[in-house]
Design an enzyme around this catalytic site. Structure first.
Site, PDB file in Angstrom:
ATOM      1  N   LYS A 123      -2.838  -3.428  17.128  1.00  0.00           N
ATOM      2  CA  LYS A 123      -2.321  -3.466  15.760  1.00  0.00           C
ATOM      3  C   LYS A 123      -0.810  -3.678  15.734  1.00  0.00           C
ATOM      4  CE  LYS A 123      -6.498  -2.891  15.024  1.00  0.00           C
ATOM      5  NZ  LYS A 123      -7.312  -4.104  14.898  1.00  0.00           N
ATOM      6  N   GLU A 207       3.750   3.291   8.893  1.00  0.00           N
ATOM      7  CA  GLU A 207       3.948   2.437   7.718  1.00  0.00           C
ATOM      8  C   GLU A 207       4.162   3.318   6.487  1.00  0.00           C
ATOM      9  OE1 GLU A 207       0.299   0.224   7.318  1.00  0.00           O
ATOM     10  OE2 GLU A 207       0.817  -1.217   8.875  1.00  0.00           O
ATOM     11  N   HIS A 242     -14.497   5.390   5.349  1.00  0.00           N
ATOM     12  CA  HIS A 242     -14.240   4.145   6.082  1.00  0.00           C
ATOM     13  C   HIS A 242     -15.497   3.333   6.351  1.00  0.00           C
ATOM     14  CE1 HIS A 242     -10.124   5.336   6.378  1.00  0.00           C
ATOM     15  NE2 HIS A 242     -10.458   6.447   6.985  1.00  0.00           N
ATOM     16  N   ARG A 299     -14.594 -11.243  14.106  1.00  0.00           N
ATOM     17  CA  ARG A 299     -16.045 -11.365  14.258  1.00  0.00           C
ATOM     18  C   ARG A 299     -16.655 -11.758  12.924  1.00  0.00           C
ATOM     19  NH1 ARG A 299     -14.989  -5.807  13.136  1.00  0.00           N
ATOM     20  NH2 ARG A 299     -15.839  -5.404  11.069  1.00  0.00           N
TER      21      ARG A 299
HETATM   22  C1  MV4 Z   1      -3.390   2.078   4.957  1.00  0.00           C
HETATM   23  C2  MV4 Z   1      -3.621   2.698   3.715  1.00  0.00           C
HETATM   24  C3  MV4 Z   1      -2.531   2.925   2.900  1.00  0.00           C
HETATM   25  N1  MV4 Z   1      -1.296   2.562   3.291  1.00  0.00           N
HETATM   26  N2  MV4 Z   1      -2.136   1.719   5.296  1.00  0.00           N
HETATM   27  C4  MV4 Z   1      -7.910   2.433   6.561  1.00  0.00           C
HETATM   28  C5  MV4 Z   1      -8.587   1.738   7.664  1.00  0.00           C
HETATM   29  C6  MV4 Z   1      -7.594   0.864   8.321  1.00  0.00           C
HETATM   30  N3  MV4 Z   1      -8.080  -0.486   8.285  1.00  0.00           N
HETATM   31  C7  MV4 Z   1      -6.332   1.010   7.549  1.00  0.00           C
HETATM   32  N4  MV4 Z   1      -6.602   1.896   6.442  1.00  0.00           N
HETATM   33  C8  MV4 Z   1      -5.665   2.170   5.514  1.00  0.00           C
HETATM   34  N5  MV4 Z   1      -4.397   1.826   5.820  1.00  0.00           N
HETATM   35  C9  MV4 Z   1      -1.129   1.959   4.486  1.00  0.00           C
HETATM   36  N6  MV4 Z   1       0.111   1.596   4.857  1.00  0.00           N
HETATM   37  C10 MV4 Z   1      -4.931   3.039   3.391  1.00  0.00           C
HETATM   38  C11 MV4 Z   1      -5.947   2.789   4.297  1.00  0.00           C
HETATM   39  C12 MV4 Z   1      -7.262   3.177   3.894  1.00  0.00           C
HETATM   40  C13 MV4 Z   1      -7.632   4.513   3.752  1.00  0.00           C
HETATM   41  C14 MV4 Z   1      -6.778   5.532   4.082  1.00  0.00           C
HETATM   42  C15 MV4 Z   1      -7.152   6.838   3.933  1.00  0.00           C
HETATM   43  C16 MV4 Z   1      -8.423   7.137   3.454  1.00  0.00           C
HETATM   44  C17 MV4 Z   1      -9.299   6.152   3.134  1.00  0.00           C
HETATM   45  C18 MV4 Z   1      -8.927   4.828   3.283  1.00  0.00           C
HETATM   46  C19 MV4 Z   1      -9.837   3.837   2.981  1.00  0.00           C
HETATM   47  C20 MV4 Z   1      -9.466   2.541   3.134  1.00  0.00           C
HETATM   48  C21 MV4 Z   1      -8.171   2.217   3.591  1.00  0.00           C
END
Ligand code: MV4
Length: 512
Positions: A123, A207, A242, A299
């Site tokens: 990442k 972030e 998630h 994918r």
């Molecule tokens: C984030 C975010 C908010 N701000 N990054 C979740 C999975 C991964 N792909 C990245 N994710 C997130 N990144 C920033 N800078 C919110 C998520 C996020 C999430 C975070 C906490 C709880 C549930 C979530 C569901 C989807 C995405």
């Protein structure tokens, strides 16, 4: 770019199981390519095994001893004369070493190069490459954080809340939201420890935390001649811990102008790593309209059918053609979408028992049909749902000329659906359909967890004891009552119990 040799596959080995193995077999059949599958002992009688041209036992049920055995799978491909391997999703699909191993052994890999997988798998590397390519990312650290002091300094300059993420992570593992400086030291320590334990790499980055965004992702395709196209977005904000639950296309909040900008960003992201085959760029879309690249899934994705329904394209056929060296044709230029598609993921889990897995035998299965309804199922009536794998049993996808028609068809399809013998999350979809905010598409990535925590989408706890059938009926009634409140319809003649009673009556010798 060196000239790419075009070749026709005669046989493809599918290194996967369940609904996606069946889906890939369909595409192979249309292209007149033989389809071989590997299977574990748990999948000996699976739908994929029944439908494949050839099926080979790969090992006992645990994935580590079957579907994850890279060497054994590539050896098998060579032995049976398969020209290529389709990894599906999960399992080996995003393992750079597997793509490399296929290349080394002269077997085609139906997916991107090891270099592209590796670049997006890290990442921090992906972030750096995106920044260099002008793709917007959430403001944050340049690479991995050197130490707690660096984290503290950066967080202070970004402003709280911030989010710590594992460099080797993805999909939410190893993340920590930090609301204020006093929480940072502990979060930094535990995030590193969790990342190290989960991924064998304890690098973390930071972030700014984007509050209440939507998850909007862009489907891309790249051929082996340097052409990359966007096929538009999927709205995937409805997730539970998630795990995506509902996906749709198009997103109700993406304007044509935003679609062009996000599509261009996704194409730039793919180009930046020399991407080929099918891939998906995940973005956070803030309420302000700003969007940020999160990660790229290298994918085919579970939710690819909603894109297929609105574009009329077959993404798996496209994957196969790309891997054969064919250039993306004019049908992939400036693709426009038509109507609205919604996918619900049917899981063998109990929404009344904290979504616990519900393995067992499917005693009776009736899949919905009719206008605008597609189901991608990996099971049949009589199938055994194993505890060893993901509990996804089928996907139900509906299409309508607009979102309203898609929602009506979803309701009708769920009425037609019968799954007996195991519990499924169908009641959750019924509750969603009865929910006004869902119907208006007013949600963000936290909405579903919030509603479930508040008890707004499921009936109260089921009691203990032997009242299960009666409670099941009551729950069914509750879900229907919720639905009928929003959409008054006469339902008594199509109760699940009625169907079961009619079948029993027809079978019973005392009635003949
Ligand atoms: C984030 C975010 C908010 N701000 N990054 C979740 C999975 C991964 N792909 C990245 N994710 C997130 N990144 C920033 N800078 C919110 C998520 C996020 C999430 C975070 C906490 C709880 C549930 C979530 C569901 C989807 C995405």
């Amino acid at each position: 770019m060196p000239a790419v040799e075009e070749r026709r596959f005669r046989k493809v080995l599918i290194a996967n199981r369940g609904e996606i193995a069946v889906r890939i077999l369909r595409a192979l059949r249309e292209l007149d390519i033989l389809g071989a599958v590997v299977y574990s002992d748990a999948d000996r009688e699976s739908l994929a095994v029944l439908q494949a041209d050839e099926a080979y036992r790969i090992g006992p049920p645990p994935s580590a001893e079957s579907y994850l055995k890279m060497e054994a799978i590539v050896d098998l491909a060579v032995e049976i004369g398969a020209d290529a391997i389709h990894p599906g999703y999960g399992f080996l699909s995003e393992r750079a070493e597997f793509s490399a191993l296929c290349r080394q052994r002269g077997v085609g890999f139906i997916g991107p190069s090891p270099e592209a997988i590796a670049a997006m798998g890290s990442k921090t590397e992906a972030r750096a490459r995106m920044i260099a390519a002008g793709v917007p990312v959430v403001p944050g650290s340049e690479g991995a954080l050197a130490d707690l002091a660096a984290a503290r300094e950066l967080a202070a300059s970004l402003g709280y809340p911030v989010i710590l993420k594992a460099s080797a992570g993805g999909g939410g593992k190893g993340m920590r939201i930090v609301r204020q400086e006093s929480e940072l030291a502990e979060a930094y320590r535990t995030a590193r420890a969790e990342a190290g334990a989960s991924f064998g790499d304890d690098a973390v980055f930071l972030e700014r935390f984007v509050a209440q965004p939507r998850h909007v992702e862009i489907q891309v395709l790249g051929d082996l001649h340097g052409k990359v196209v966007s096929l538009g977005e999927r709205e995937c904000s409805l997730q539970r811990r998630h795990q995506k639950v509902v996906e749709e296309a198009p997103s109700t909040v993406v304007t044509p102008e935003l679609r062009r900008r996000m599509g261009a960003a996704a194409v730039a992201a793919a180009r930046a790593v020399g991407y080929s085959n099918a891939g998906t760029c995940e973005f956070l879309l803030a309420g302000s309209g700003d969007f940020y690249f999160l990660e790229m899934n290298t994918r085919l994705q579970v939710e690819h059918p909603v894109t297929e329904m609105v574009t009329g394209l077959d993404l798996v056929v496209a994957q196969l053609r790309i891997a054969q060296g064919e250039p993306l044709g004019a049908e992939f230029d400036d693709v426009e979408t038509h109507g609205h598609a919604i996918e619900v993921r049917l899981y063998a889990e109990d929404p009344y028992n904290r979504f616990a897995p519900s393995p067992g035998r499917i005693e009776w299965l009736r899949l919905p049909q009719g206008p605008g309804v597609r189901n991608d199922a990996g099971v049949y009536g009589g199938s055994e749902i194993s505890i060893h794998y993901d509990p996804l049993v089928a996907k139900l996808i509906v299409w309508g000329r607009d979102r309203g028609e898609a929602l009506r068809r979803l309701g009708r399809a769920l009425d037609e659906l019968r799954v007996e013998g195991i519990r499924t999350n169908v009641p959750l979809f019924e509750a969603l359909l009865a929910n006004e905010e869902f119907r208006r598409a007013e949600f963000d990535i936290h909405w579903l967890d919030r509603k479930l925590a508040a008890g707004e989408l499921v009936p109260p706890e089921r009691g203990v004891g032997s009242d299960v059938p009666i409670l099941a009926a009551a729950i069914e009634q509750f879900a229907r009552a919720q639905r009928t409140a929003a959409q008054p319809v006469g339902v008594s003649h199509r109760e699940a119990w009625t169907g079961a009673a009619r079948r029993a009556a027809l079978r019973s010798p005392t009635w003949s």
